[in-house]
Design a protein around this motif. Structure first.
Motif, PDB file in Angstrom:
ATOM      1  N   ASP A  33     -31.903   7.685  21.435  1.00 39.25           N
ATOM      2  CA  ASP A  33     -31.270   7.818  20.127  1.00 39.25           C
ATOM      3  C   ASP A  33     -32.174   8.470  19.079  1.00 39.25           C
ATOM      4  OD1 ASP A  33     -29.070   6.517  21.199  1.00 39.25           O
ATOM      5  OD2 ASP A  33     -29.803   4.546  20.573  1.00 39.25           O
ATOM      6  N   ASP A  34     -33.344   8.946  19.494  1.00 32.75           N
ATOM      7  CA  ASP A  34     -34.292   9.548  18.548  1.00 32.75           C
ATOM      8  C   ASP A  34     -33.765  10.901  18.071  1.00 32.75           C
ATOM      9  OD1 ASP A  34     -36.397  10.498  17.080  1.00 32.75           O
ATOM     10  OD2 ASP A  34     -37.789  10.623  18.760  1.00 32.75           O
ATOM     11  N   PHE A  35     -33.408  10.993  16.792  1.00 31.11           N
ATOM     12  CA  PHE A  35     -32.852  12.235  16.257  1.00 31.11           C
ATOM     13  C   PHE A  35     -33.880  13.364  16.274  1.00 31.11           C
ATOM     14  CE2 PHE A  35     -34.869  10.455  12.542  1.00 31.11           C
ATOM     15  CZ  PHE A  35     -35.338  11.549  11.849  1.00 31.11           C
ATOM     16  N   ASN A  36     -35.165  13.033  16.243  1.00 35.85           N
ATOM     17  CA  ASN A  36     -36.206  14.057  16.266  1.00 35.85           C
ATOM     18  C   ASN A  36     -36.273  14.803  17.593  1.00 35.85           C
ATOM     19  OD1 ASN A  36     -37.466  13.941  13.685  1.00 35.85           O
ATOM     20  ND2 ASN A  36     -38.299  11.951  14.268  1.00 35.85           N
ATOM     21  N   SER A  37     -35.780  14.201  18.670  1.00 32.11           N
ATOM     22  CA  SER A  37     -35.866  14.838  19.979  1.00 32.11           C
ATOM     23  C   SER A  37     -35.019  16.106  20.066  1.00 32.11           C
ATOM     24  CB  SER A  37     -35.462  13.866  21.078  1.00 32.11           C
ATOM     25  OG  SER A  37     -34.087  13.551  20.977  1.00 32.11           O
ATOM     26  N   LYS A  38     -34.037  16.230  19.198  1.00 34.86           N
ATOM     27  CA  LYS A  38     -33.144  17.393  19.233  1.00 34.86           C
ATOM     28  C   LYS A  38     -33.546  18.491  18.243  1.00 34.86           C
ATOM     29  CE  LYS A  38     -29.466  14.330  20.683  1.00 34.86           C
ATOM     30  NZ  LYS A  38     -30.343  13.204  20.866  1.00 34.86           N
ATOM     31  N   ILE A  39     -34.554  18.214  17.418  1.00 33.44           N
ATOM     32  CA  ILE A  39     -35.017  19.182  16.425  1.00 33.44           C
ATOM     33  C   ILE A  39     -36.089  20.076  17.067  1.00 33.44           C
ATOM     34  CG2 ILE A  39     -36.200  19.447  14.212  1.00 33.44           C
ATOM     35  CD1 ILE A  39     -35.088  16.687  13.444  1.00 33.44           C
ATOM     36  N   SER A  40     -36.003  21.390  16.821  1.00 37.82           N
ATOM     37  CA  SER A  40     -37.016  22.284  17.394  1.00 37.82           C
ATOM     38  C   SER A  40     -38.379  21.993  16.766  1.00 37.82           C
ATOM     39  CB  SER A  40     -36.624  23.740  17.177  1.00 37.82           C
ATOM     40  OG  SER A  40     -36.608  24.037  15.807  1.00 37.82           O
ATOM     41  N   LYS A  41     -39.407  22.169  17.553  1.00 38.74           N
ATOM     42  CA  LYS A  41     -40.772  21.856  17.119  1.00 38.74           C
ATOM     43  C   LYS A  41     -41.606  23.133  17.060  1.00 38.74           C
ATOM     44  CE  LYS A  41     -39.850  17.395  17.805  1.00 38.74           C
ATOM     45  NZ  LYS A  41     -38.456  17.400  18.109  1.00 38.74           N
ATOM     46  N   SER A  42     -42.646  23.101  16.267  1.00 40.81           N
ATOM     47  CA  SER A  42     -43.610  24.193  16.261  1.00 40.81           C
ATOM     48  C   SER A  42     -44.977  23.590  16.541  1.00 40.81           C
ATOM     49  CB  SER A  42     -43.609  24.929  14.928  1.00 40.81           C
ATOM     50  OG  SER A  42     -44.013  24.065  13.895  1.00 40.81           O
ATOM     51  N   ARG A  43     -45.812  24.319  17.218  1.00 42.66           N
ATOM     52  CA  ARG A  43     -47.141  23.838  17.591  1.00 42.66           C
ATOM     53  C   ARG A  43     -48.193  24.797  17.070  1.00 42.66           C
ATOM     54  NH1 ARG A  43     -44.387  19.904  18.426  1.00 42.66           N
ATOM     55  NH2 ARG A  43     -43.833  19.090  20.454  1.00 42.66           N
ATOM     56  N   LEU A  44     -49.304  24.249  16.601  1.00 47.11           N
ATOM     57  CA  LEU A  44     -50.437  25.063  16.188  1.00 47.11           C
ATOM     58  C   LEU A  44     -51.225  25.472  17.431  1.00 47.11           C
ATOM     59  CD1 LEU A  44     -51.645  22.891  13.176  1.00 47.11           C
ATOM     60  CD2 LEU A  44     -50.350  25.021  13.084  1.00 47.11           C
ATOM     61  N   SER A  45     -51.919  26.585  17.351  1.00 41.63           N
ATOM     62  CA  SER A  45     -52.737  27.033  18.475  1.00 41.63           C
ATOM     63  C   SER A  45     -53.955  26.137  18.626  1.00 41.63           C
ATOM     64  CB  SER A  45     -53.181  28.473  18.259  1.00 41.63           C
ATOM     65  OG  SER A  45     -54.080  28.540  17.169  1.00 41.63           O
ATOM     66  N   GLU A  46     -54.572  26.145  19.806  1.00 42.70           N
ATOM     67  CA  GLU A  46     -55.774  25.339  20.047  1.00 42.70           C
ATOM     68  C   GLU A  46     -56.893  25.731  19.093  1.00 42.70           C
ATOM     69  OE1 GLU A  46     -57.009  25.471  24.103  1.00 42.70           O
ATOM     70  OE2 GLU A  46     -55.106  24.686  24.842  1.00 42.70           O
ATOM     71  N   GLU A  47     -56.988  27.006  18.753  1.00 47.06           N
ATOM     72  CA  GLU A  47     -58.040  27.466  17.856  1.00 47.06           C
ATOM     73  C   GLU A  47     -57.920  26.832  16.465  1.00 47.06           C
ATOM     74  OE1 GLU A  47     -56.124  29.655  19.675  1.00 47.06           O
ATOM     75  OE2 GLU A  47     -57.666  30.011  21.205  1.00 47.06           O
ATOM     76  N   VAL A  48     -56.711  26.532  16.053  1.00 44.20           N
ATOM     77  CA  VAL A  48     -56.484  25.913  14.747  1.00 44.20           C
ATOM     78  C   VAL A  48     -56.749  24.405  14.814  1.00 44.20           C
ATOM     79  CG1 VAL A  48     -54.733  25.406  13.006  1.00 44.20           C
ATOM     80  CG2 VAL A  48     -54.826  27.670  14.040  1.00 44.20           C
ATOM     81  N   ILE A  49     -56.387  23.789  15.934  1.00 44.48           N
ATOM     82  CA  ILE A  49     -56.505  22.345  16.061  1.00 44.48           C
ATOM     83  C   ILE A  49     -57.946  21.897  16.331  1.00 44.48           C
ATOM     84  CG2 ILE A  49     -55.802  20.347  17.452  1.00 44.48           C
ATOM     85  CD1 ILE A  49     -53.154  21.823  17.919  1.00 44.48           C
ATOM     86  N   PHE A  50     -58.650  22.594  17.217  1.00 44.51           N
ATOM     87  CA  PHE A  50     -59.982  22.187  17.630  1.00 44.51           C
ATOM     88  C   PHE A  50     -61.042  23.033  16.949  1.00 44.51           C
ATOM     89  CE2 PHE A  50     -57.146  21.311  21.229  1.00 44.51           C
ATOM     90  CZ  PHE A  50     -57.294  19.931  21.290  1.00 44.51           C
ATOM     91  N   ALA A  51     -62.056  22.384  16.411  1.00 44.13           N
ATOM     92  CA  ALA A  51     -63.166  23.086  15.750  1.00 44.13           C
ATOM     93  C   ALA A  51     -64.476  22.678  16.408  1.00 44.13           C
ATOM     94  CB  ALA A  51     -63.209  22.740  14.267  1.00 44.13           C
ATOM     95  N   LYS A  52     -65.316  23.625  16.699  1.00 42.75           N
ATOM     96  CA  LYS A  52     -66.620  23.333  17.296  1.00 42.75           C
ATOM     97  C   LYS A  52     -67.614  23.036  16.180  1.00 42.75           C
ATOM     98  CE  LYS A  52     -69.700  24.708  20.856  1.00 42.75           C
ATOM     99  NZ  LYS A  52     -69.771  25.329  22.131  1.00 42.75           N
ATOM    100  N   ALA A  53     -68.348  21.928  16.334  1.00 46.55           N
ATOM    101  CA  ALA A  53     -69.299  21.499  15.319  1.00 46.55           C
ATOM    102  C   ALA A  53     -70.581  22.312  15.376  1.00 46.55           C
ATOM    103  CB  ALA A  53     -69.614  20.027  15.482  1.00 46.55           C
TER     104      ALA A  53
END
Length: 53
Positions: A33-53
């Motif tokens: 019954d999760d209404f979010n399951s039917k909404i299209s999603k967008s994902r950020l690239s790995e380069e945006v999500i992960f940063a090397k210290a």
């Protein structure tokens, strides 16, 4: 740094690889019954999500 973030860094030896944990995200199964399951999603690239210290 919180205990949880440090524990993840230690478990995967991230610091020696130049990485560190900045957030913890919980993944789970969705309910039929999760209404979010039917909404299209967008994902950020790995380069945006992960940063090397």
């Amino acid at each position: 740094m919180t205990i949880v973030l440090k524990a993840i860094d230690d478990e995967f030896d991230l610091r020696s690889k130049g990485y560190s944990t900045m957030a913890v995200i919980s993944f789970d199964y969705r309910h039929e019954d999760d209404f979010n399951s039917k909404i299209s999603k967008s994902r950020l690239s790995e380069e945006v999500i992960f940063a090397k210290a």
